[in-house]
Scaffold this active site. Structure first.
Site, PDB file in Angstrom:
ATOM      1  N   ARG A 111      50.776  36.345  49.788  1.00  0.00           N
ATOM      2  CA  ARG A 111      49.474  35.895  49.285  1.00  0.00           C
ATOM      3  C   ARG A 111      49.566  35.714  47.777  1.00  0.00           C
ATOM      4  O   ARG A 111      49.904  36.643  47.046  1.00  0.00           O
ATOM      5  CB  ARG A 111      48.394  36.928  49.615  1.00  0.00           C
ATOM      6  CG  ARG A 111      47.097  36.660  48.883  1.00  0.00           C
ATOM      7  CD  ARG A 111      46.022  37.703  49.157  1.00  0.00           C
ATOM      8  NE  ARG A 111      44.897  37.440  48.287  1.00  0.00           N
ATOM      9  CZ  ARG A 111      44.467  38.276  47.344  1.00  0.00           C
ATOM     10  NH1 ARG A 111      45.038  39.443  47.148  1.00  0.00           N
ATOM     11  NH2 ARG A 111      43.448  37.946  46.595  1.00  0.00           N
ATOM     12  N   HIS A 156      41.517  32.919  41.581  1.00  0.00           N
ATOM     13  CA  HIS A 156      41.761  34.320  41.238  1.00  0.00           C
ATOM     14  C   HIS A 156      41.452  34.491  39.741  1.00  0.00           C
ATOM     15  O   HIS A 156      42.342  34.713  38.931  1.00  0.00           O
ATOM     16  CB  HIS A 156      43.199  34.721  41.578  1.00  0.00           C
ATOM     17  CG  HIS A 156      43.400  36.206  41.706  1.00  0.00           C
ATOM     18  ND1 HIS A 156      43.833  36.824  42.857  1.00  0.00           N
ATOM     19  CD2 HIS A 156      43.228  37.208  40.818  1.00  0.00           C
ATOM     20  CE1 HIS A 156      43.930  38.125  42.676  1.00  0.00           C
ATOM     21  NE2 HIS A 156      43.563  38.394  41.433  1.00  0.00           N
ATOM     22  N   GLU A 201      37.691  38.592  44.915  1.00  0.00           N
ATOM     23  CA  GLU A 201      36.848  39.630  44.298  1.00  0.00           C
ATOM     24  C   GLU A 201      35.740  39.069  43.407  1.00  0.00           C
ATOM     25  O   GLU A 201      35.728  39.289  42.185  1.00  0.00           O
ATOM     26  CB  GLU A 201      37.710  40.604  43.487  1.00  0.00           C
ATOM     27  CG  GLU A 201      38.707  41.379  44.305  1.00  0.00           C
ATOM     28  CD  GLU A 201      39.270  42.600  43.573  1.00  0.00           C
ATOM     29  OE1 GLU A 201      38.956  42.774  42.387  1.00  0.00           O
ATOM     30  OE2 GLU A 201      40.005  43.381  44.204  1.00  0.00           O
ATOM     31  N   ASN A 344      40.213  44.188  49.453  1.00  0.00           N
ATOM     32  CA  ASN A 344      41.095  44.803  48.463  1.00  0.00           C
ATOM     33  C   ASN A 344      40.601  46.225  48.249  1.00  0.00           C
ATOM     34  O   ASN A 344      39.429  46.434  47.934  1.00  0.00           O
ATOM     35  CB  ASN A 344      41.020  44.056  47.125  1.00  0.00           C
ATOM     36  CG  ASN A 344      41.661  42.680  47.199  1.00  0.00           C
ATOM     37  OD1 ASN A 344      42.275  42.328  48.209  1.00  0.00           O
ATOM     38  ND2 ASN A 344      41.530  41.910  46.137  1.00  0.00           N
ATOM     39  N   TYR A 346      41.618  50.167  46.599  1.00  0.00           N
ATOM     40  CA  TYR A 346      42.530  50.985  45.789  1.00  0.00           C
ATOM     41  C   TYR A 346      42.155  52.455  45.740  1.00  0.00           C
ATOM     42  O   TYR A 346      43.016  53.312  45.666  1.00  0.00           O
ATOM     43  CB  TYR A 346      42.575  50.453  44.348  1.00  0.00           C
ATOM     44  CG  TYR A 346      43.298  49.136  44.223  1.00  0.00           C
ATOM     45  CD1 TYR A 346      44.672  49.098  43.972  1.00  0.00           C
ATOM     46  CD2 TYR A 346      42.631  47.932  44.391  1.00  0.00           C
ATOM     47  CE1 TYR A 346      45.343  47.887  43.877  1.00  0.00           C
ATOM     48  CE2 TYR A 346      43.301  46.718  44.299  1.00  0.00           C
ATOM     49  CZ  TYR A 346      44.652  46.699  44.047  1.00  0.00           C
ATOM     50  OH  TYR A 346      45.324  45.501  43.963  1.00  0.00           O
ATOM     51  N   GLU A 415      44.864  43.612  49.411  1.00  0.00           N
ATOM     52  CA  GLU A 415      45.479  44.307  48.276  1.00  0.00           C
ATOM     53  C   GLU A 415      45.306  45.801  48.474  1.00  0.00           C
ATOM     54  O   GLU A 415      44.225  46.254  48.862  1.00  0.00           O
ATOM     55  CB  GLU A 415      44.807  43.945  46.937  1.00  0.00           C
ATOM     56  CG  GLU A 415      45.132  42.590  46.398  1.00  0.00           C
ATOM     57  CD  GLU A 415      44.477  42.318  45.036  1.00  0.00           C
ATOM     58  OE1 GLU A 415      44.263  43.267  44.255  1.00  0.00           O
ATOM     59  OE2 GLU A 415      44.155  41.143  44.793  1.00  0.00           O
TER      60      GLU A 415
HETATM   61  C1  NOJ Z   1      42.406  43.488  42.094  1.00  0.00           C
HETATM   62  C2  NOJ Z   1      42.712  42.148  41.512  1.00  0.00           C
HETATM   63  O1  NOJ Z   1      42.551  41.175  42.498  1.00  0.00           O
HETATM   64  C3  NOJ Z   1      44.103  42.059  40.905  1.00  0.00           C
HETATM   65  O2  NOJ Z   1      44.169  40.896  40.159  1.00  0.00           O
HETATM   66  C4  NOJ Z   1      44.399  43.296  40.083  1.00  0.00           C
HETATM   67  O3  NOJ Z   1      45.643  43.218  39.452  1.00  0.00           O
HETATM   68  C5  NOJ Z   1      44.317  44.512  40.978  1.00  0.00           C
HETATM   69  N1  NOJ Z   1      42.957  44.628  41.435  1.00  0.00           N
HETATM   70  C6  NOJ Z   1      44.708  45.814  40.298  1.00  0.00           C
HETATM   71  O4  NOJ Z   1      43.836  46.115  39.267  1.00  0.00           O
END
Ligand code: NOJ
Length: 521
Positions: A111, A156, A201, A344, A346, A415
């Site tokens: 991707r 993006h 995002e 995404n 984290y 992500e």
């Molecule tokens: C989400 C974003 O899509 C990406 O561009 C970024 O590097 C990551 N978060 C990590 O912060």
């Protein structure tokens, strides 16, 4: 099954695993319920990147400027290391090496994104940059030749500067210009690309770039620009989706989806009613506000979001809401406008109610939401303060999404990854991938959620927005001091390749040595 089927061919064998010390992690034990679970046959593994973060060649091959080029050239102190994206990982020239890296991981899916201003230097279709088109066609063909399926994001975060001069996503006209860009791209690449993502995002982009100033375009239009940005980006997404549906799908036979940022927000005190409500309010104001118009049965903004912002606007003396209204036709255009969703994810935050905090602007999305976010001090830290490790949050957000929007649209984790300082022996990243992927297995097998793929962020170290090159997310190390931008595999490449090849979690993933450094305050 969504993306066209392909069994990842394991090219990396985890040869020395048995010689290393093995241990289970915090959330991962041999005795765990999901020990025998494996990823279903239709589950795909890949890696993610984005054009501005790796491509470089900011003014080569006829490319126009994007907001990130302009902002970083005009404000050299914007990034923490005074860097910019002029060269980045130089993937514009080194894409064949990137393809080899993906092959070495044994993955069949990549991707990444197209730079809008490389195709349309002034943002509009009056001038199509042939060199940029040929570049991406070469690149996509090479990926396909290597048996890697490209999943391509149209946007993006790198709007052409020429369009920013019109107000960027605050201007309704951008919906038309995004549709024109999408038309050009579908037309010129649709024979090669069957999996499209319109936007990456929306929420994060609008908060960072429009509500505040830590991302380009750094507008700081808190409480106003942020909602225009949500609104017109959502409408632009719907336009691109409907365009594909009407004019391209029949003969190109591709899918179009969208990627949302979905961290998890848990009540600070799980037993407190007030904290539970605060967490849910935060989820609706930050997740639902983008997801509900597209994925809910009813469409439109969530009722709670509508009433919070309308009421607050009224109290503040505005005669109209700071959150624009969709027309009936727009609600319908948005409703169901995705073939799949990319999440995404984290990290997790703890939520509690608050009417005002230091640093909140008035008005602002934070103030409208009225929720304070904190971290649990016991969660392992990373190379950035916002990312602490709490794997169950991934399962929670998948369940939450499924509960609210159903099982019909496949979910892809587009992500997920850990930030560190760039160690080659990246034990924390290894444990992160194993533990988070274990939660994906539980979401599939225990909760019956329709998760069909996982993309690690990121293939390589890259330009991490306002953190420049100080923060590393890569499976591959990139030497940003060398003109060659030399790529070196980190230890995590072995572990991730092993998971993708065996389609199982490695319950005994590589154990950090005794003197291993963990992130502390
Ligand atoms: C989400 C974003 O899509 C990406 O561009 C970024 O590097 C990551 N978060 C990590 O912060």
């Amino acid at each position: 099954m969504f993306f066209s089927s392909r069994v990842a061919i394991g090219q990396v064998v985890l040869a020395n695993l048995s010689l290393l010390n093995l241990v289970g992690g915090r959330y991962l034990r041999e005795s765990d319920v999901g020990k025998n679970y494996s990823f279903p046959d239709n589950f795909v593994f890949g890696v993610s990147t984005a054009a501005f973060q790796i491509e470089g060649a900011w003014n080569e091959g006829g490319k126009g400027e994007s907001i990130w080029d302009t902002l970083l050239h005009e404000n050299v102190n914007f990034t923490n290391d005074r860097s910019n994206g002029d060269v980045a990982a130089d993937s514009y020239h080194k894409y064949m090496e990137d393809i080899d890296m993906i092959k070495n991981l044994g993955l069949g899916y990549y991707r990444t994104s197209i730079s809008w201003s490389r195709i349309l230097p002034n943002g509009t279709d009056a001038n199509i940059n042939k060199e940029g088109v040929l570049y991406y066609r070469r690149f996509f063909k090479e990926l396909l030749k290597a048996d890697i399926i490209p999943i391509i994001t149209l946007y993006h975060w790198d709007i052409p500067t020429a369009l920013m001069k019109l107000g960027g996503w605050c201007n309704a006209k951008l919906v038309d210009y995004f549709e024109d860009y999408a038309r050009v791209v579908f037309h010129l690449f649709g024979d090669l690309i069957k999996n499209w993502i319109t936007m990456n995002e929306i929420h994060q982009h609008c908060i960072g770039g429009y509500d505040s100033n830590f991302y380009a375009p750094a507008l700081s239009s808190s409480g106003f620009g942020v909602y225009l940005c949500f609104h017109y980006m959502l409408l632009a997404h719907a336009r691109a989706y409907r365009l594909y549906e009407k004019h391209f799908r029949q003969y190109q036979r591709g899918k179009v989806g969208i990627v949302l940022d979905n961290n998890w927000f848990a009540p600070k005190d799980p037993k407190s009613r007030e904290d539970q409500e605060a967490a849910e309010r935060y989820r609706q104001m930050h997740v639902g506000v983008i997801a509900h118009p597209i994925f809910s049965d009813t469409g439109d903004y969530p009722a709670i979001v509508r009433s919070i912002i309308d009421d607050m606007s009224r109290k503040q003396g505005f005669s109209r809401s700071r959150l624009p209204y969709f027309t009936k036709e727009e609600v319908e255009a948005l409703r169901g406008s995705a073939d799949f969703v990319g999440l995404n994810h984290y990290t997790t935050f703890l939520a509690s109610a608050s009417s005002m905090e230091e640093g909140w602007q008035l008005p602002s999305l934070d103030h409208d939401t009225g929720v304070k976010l904190e971290k649990d001090p016991s969660w392992p830290k990373s190379g950035v303060p916002w990312l602490t490790v709490h794997p169950p949050g991934l399962r929670e957000i998948i369940k939450y999404f499924t509960k609210n929007y159903g099982r019909k649209k496949p979910i892809f984790i587009t992500e997920n990854g850990l930030a560190d300082n760039g160690e080659l022996e990246d034990y924390d990243r290894i444990s992160y991938f194993n533990e988070y992927l274990y939660q994906v297995l539980l979401a599939i097998h225990e909760d019956g959620c329709n998760v069909q793929g996982y993309f690690a962020w990121s293939l390589m170290d890259d330009f991490e927005w306002n953190d420049g090159y100080l923060v590393k997310f890569g499976l591959y190390h990139v030497d940003f001091n060398s003109p060659n931008r030399t790529r070196t595999p980190k230890l995590s490449t072995k572990s991730y390749a092993n998971i993708a090849r065996t389609r199982r979690i490695d319950f005994n993933y590589l154990k950090p040595p005794k003197n291993h450094h963990h992130y502390e305050d």
